[in-house]
Design a protein around this motif. Structure first.
Motif, PDB file in Angstrom:
ATOM      1  N   LEU A  48       0.819  -1.220   0.000  1.00 13.89           N
ATOM      2  CA  LEU A  48       0.000   0.000   0.000  1.00 13.89           C
ATOM      3  C   LEU A  48       0.849   1.265   0.000  1.00 13.89           C
ATOM      4  O   LEU A  48       0.559   2.214  -0.737  1.00 13.89           O
ATOM      5  N   LEU A  49       1.906   1.302   0.818  1.00 19.52           N
ATOM      6  CA  LEU A  49       2.738   2.506   0.848  1.00 19.52           C
ATOM      7  C   LEU A  49       3.412   2.717  -0.507  1.00 19.52           C
ATOM      8  O   LEU A  49       3.479   3.840  -1.016  1.00 19.52           O
ATOM      9  N   GLU A  50       3.872   1.644  -1.111  1.00 20.64           N
ATOM     10  CA  GLU A  50       4.508   1.776  -2.424  1.00 20.64           C
ATOM     11  C   GLU A  50       3.506   2.328  -3.440  1.00 20.64           C
ATOM     12  O   GLU A  50       3.848   3.155  -4.289  1.00 20.64           O
ATOM     13  N   ARG A  65       2.569  14.926   1.136  1.00 17.60           N
ATOM     14  CA  ARG A  65       2.136  14.995   2.543  1.00 17.60           C
ATOM     15  C   ARG A  65       2.387  13.672   3.253  1.00 17.60           C
ATOM     16  O   ARG A  65       2.775  13.644   4.415  1.00 17.60           O
ATOM     17  N   VAL A  66       2.165  12.575   2.535  1.00 17.10           N
ATOM     18  CA  VAL A  66       2.410  11.260   3.145  1.00 17.10           C
ATOM     19  C   VAL A  66       3.905  11.075   3.410  1.00 17.10           C
ATOM     20  O   VAL A  66       4.313  10.586   4.467  1.00 17.10           O
ATOM     21  N   VAL A  67       4.740  11.511   2.462  1.00 21.99           N
ATOM     22  CA  VAL A  67       6.189  11.374   2.622  1.00 21.99           C
ATOM     23  C   VAL A  67       6.682  12.209   3.804  1.00 21.99           C
ATOM     24  O   VAL A  67       7.546  11.777   4.567  1.00 21.99           O
ATOM     25  N   GLU A  68       6.096  13.415   3.975  1.00 15.72           N
ATOM     26  CA  GLU A  68       6.602  14.340   4.987  1.00 15.72           C
ATOM     27  C   GLU A  68       5.964  14.173   6.369  1.00 15.72           C
ATOM     28  O   GLU A  68       6.452  14.746   7.342  1.00 15.72           O
ATOM     29  N   MET A  69       4.891  13.416   6.484  1.00 15.67           N
ATOM     30  CA  MET A  69       4.233  13.262   7.787  1.00 15.67           C
ATOM     31  C   MET A  69       5.102  12.408   8.718  1.00 15.67           C
ATOM     32  O   MET A  69       5.952  11.639   8.257  1.00 15.67           O
ATOM     33  N   ASP A  73       2.272   8.678  11.945  1.00 16.16           N
ATOM     34  CA  ASP A  73       1.057   8.997  11.184  1.00 16.16           C
ATOM     35  C   ASP A  73       0.989   8.150   9.911  1.00 16.16           C
ATOM     36  O   ASP A  73      -0.074   7.682   9.508  1.00 16.16           O
ATOM     37  N   ARG A  74       2.155   7.964   9.275  1.00 14.00           N
ATOM     38  CA  ARG A  74       2.186   7.156   8.041  1.00 14.00           C
ATOM     39  C   ARG A  74       1.793   5.714   8.349  1.00 14.00           C
ATOM     40  O   ARG A  74       1.032   5.091   7.615  1.00 14.00           O
ATOM     41  N   ALA A  75       2.286   5.206   9.460  1.00 13.22           N
ATOM     42  CA  ALA A  75       1.935   3.838   9.863  1.00 13.22           C
ATOM     43  C   ALA A  75       0.434   3.753  10.142  1.00 13.22           C
ATOM     44  O   ALA A  75      -0.226   2.761   9.779  1.00 13.22           O
TER      45      ALA A  75
END
Ligand code: HEM
Length: 84
Positions: A48-50, A65-69, A73-75
């Motif tokens: 999913l992350l990929e 935003r996902v990369v920088e959070m 939070d990403r988990a």
């Protein structure tokens, strides 16, 4: 979705880098139902992350935003997707 996801093959009025936005409901059951964990139109993402990291074009800002959070939070975002 940017050049990274483009296949250079327009279909109808959709250019090579325009894809139907898929519903995410049920995506957490992909492995159970389909016996694999590949995502995106050609199955190139091995998780999913990929899949999120391949987002570009109109979705570039969301990807950034996902990369920088914070990692926590990403988990949690991935856990949310897995809960769908
Ligand atoms: C943080 C926000 C987002 C998350 C977590 C997310 C998540 C995902 C995931 C997991 C997939 C793979 C779905 C599958 O293979 O069945 C996907 C595909 C896709 N998403 Fe997003 N997405 C986000 C934001 C966006 C935005 C803002 C757009 C459009 C402006 C967008 C457009 C798309 C499209 C068109 C696809 C299909 C691409 C392809 O198959 O190659 N997404 N998204």
């Amino acid at each position: 979705m940017g050049e990274g996801l483009s296949d250079g093959r327009p279909t109808g009025s959709a250019s090579g880098n325009e894809w139907k936005t898929p519903p995410l409901w049920g995506i957490g059951l992909t492995e159970t139902v389909n016996n694999h964990r590949f995502f995106l139109h050609d199955g190139r993402a091995r998780g999913l992350l990929e899949a999120v990291l391949w987002h570009g074009g109109e979705a570039e800002a969301a990807k950034t935003r996902v990369v920088e959070m914070p990692a926590k939070d990403r988990a949690n975002l991935i856990r949310f997707l897995e809960s769908l």
